[in-house]
Scaffold this active site. Structure first.
Site, PDB file in Angstrom:
ATOM      1  N   ASP A   1       0.865  -1.168   0.000  1.00 59.82           N
ATOM      2  CA  ASP A   1       0.000   0.000   0.000  1.00 59.82           C
ATOM      3  C   ASP A   1       0.911   1.231   0.000  1.00 59.82           C
ATOM      4  OD1 ASP A   1      -2.219   1.758   0.677  1.00 59.82           O
ATOM      5  OD2 ASP A   1      -1.446   1.684   2.733  1.00 59.82           O
ATOM      6  N   PHE A   2       0.375   2.407  -0.302  1.00 55.01           N
ATOM      7  CA  PHE A   2       1.242   3.594  -0.346  1.00 55.01           C
ATOM      8  C   PHE A   2       1.186   4.401   0.966  1.00 55.01           C
ATOM      9  CE2 PHE A   2       2.315   7.984  -1.388  1.00 55.01           C
ATOM     10  CZ  PHE A   2       3.559   7.793  -1.964  1.00 55.01           C
ATOM     11  N   ASP A   3       0.064   5.116   1.191  1.00 58.87           N
ATOM     12  CA  ASP A   3      -0.015   5.994   2.364  1.00 58.87           C
ATOM     13  C   ASP A   3      -0.065   5.192   3.667  1.00 58.87           C
ATOM     14  OD1 ASP A   3      -0.667   8.914   1.262  1.00 58.87           O
ATOM     15  OD2 ASP A   3      -1.705   7.449   0.017  1.00 58.87           O
TER      16      ASP A   3
ATOM     17  N   ASP B   1      -1.942  -0.654   5.732  1.00 61.21           N
ATOM     18  CA  ASP B   1      -2.286  -0.098   7.052  1.00 61.21           C
ATOM     19  C   ASP B   1      -3.755   0.262   7.201  1.00 61.21           C
ATOM     20  OD1 ASP B   1      -2.218   2.187   5.297  1.00 61.21           O
ATOM     21  OD2 ASP B   1      -2.241   3.403   7.113  1.00 61.21           O
TER      22      ASP B   1
HETATM   23 MG   LIG Z   1      -2.703   3.172   3.558  1.00 66.27          MG
END
Ligand SMILES: [Mg+2]
Length: 255
Positions: free
Chosen positions: A15-17, A202
């Site tokens: 995932d990124f953020d 996350d």
């Molecule tokens: Mg995220």
């Protein structure tokens, strides 16, 4: 977990953020550290390793922030996927774009009525952010958004995330489906060699991927104190960086 990761084919989904880039108050400023970018670049160059970044951000935004060629990108929660030699865009029902136009009009004034709220148009999806709004404003803003969307709710899906409400096509498609699609993509993973999948994320939307990979994947949730379908947890984006760094050394050492 180490023997599974050290050899054989590996597909690493990130995932990124909140996973690669620390969460920041202004999402447009979220960035990967130069050191982590180098790690990702080395990881994607390891023989038998594929790397995919899976995010709620639009595909264009995601590619701009990661800027690595050998990686597969799944934007808009996997509704749009792109990699070297392949492209996928989830098909929305024929009436969906018009529905989205109506909603765009009816929610256009919400940011001026509820200060700190924002609308983000990502083409196939439309997001209503309220992370910068005062807490006292949030219940009214969320109620107004839901009221505006109600007439169309059987023609779309509304998903909730971290201080965000998102309108999506009424298609059974999420980060889990996107990951399974990539795992069965023979351009990305040629041949029928068994592949170990790793997924690190996350957010609530990453749970779909954790569930999709429950039986055979190495699933890792970033951040503690949440109930998760992931098998492992790590603390923060720095832990992600350390894990990926170890993975690179493990794979480069196994050449
Ligand atoms: Mg995220």
């Amino acid at each position: 977990m180490k023997p599974r990761l050290a050899s054989g084919r590996l597909a690493v989904f990130l995932d990124f953020d909140g996973t690669l880039a620390p969460i920041v108050r202004q999402p447009e400023q979220a960035a990967i550290s130069p050191c982590l970018r180098r790690t990702l670049s080395r990881l994607s160059a390891c023989p038998g390793v594929r790397v995919g970044v899976v995010s709620g951000r639009s595909l264009a935004d995601l590619k701009k922030r990661v800027r690595l060629k050998k990686i597969a990108y799944a934007g808009n929660h996997g509704l749009e996927i792109e990699g070297a030699g392949f492209r996928f865009r989830c098909k929305a029902p024929p009436g969906y774009p018009r529905t989205l136009d109506h909603i765009r009009d009816s929610i256009a004034d919400l940011p001026s009525v509820f200060p700190g709220t924002e609308i983000e148009d990502k083409g196939l999806t439309l997001s209503f952010h309220y992370r910068r709004a005062d807490r006292r404003v949030v219940p009214g803003a969320v109620a107004a958004f839901r009221r505006a969307v109600r007439p169309y709710q059987n023609r779309l899906q509304i998903r909730t995330g971290k201080r965000i409400l998102e309108i999506r096509p009424p298609a059974p498609w999420d980060k889990g489906e996107a990951v399974l699609w990539l795992l069965s993509n023979r351009v990305w993973l040629p041949g029928r060699m068994p592949t170990t999948a790793v997924y690190i994320g996350d957010d609530r939307t990453d749970e779909d991927a954790f569930r999709a990979l429950r039986d055979e994947g190495v699933t890792i949730r970033v951040g503690r104190s949440v109930r998760s379908a992931a098998r492992y947890t790590i603390d923060d984006t720095e832990s992600t960086a350390r894990f990926l760094d170890r993975l690179v050394r493990l794979r480069e050492g196994s050449k």
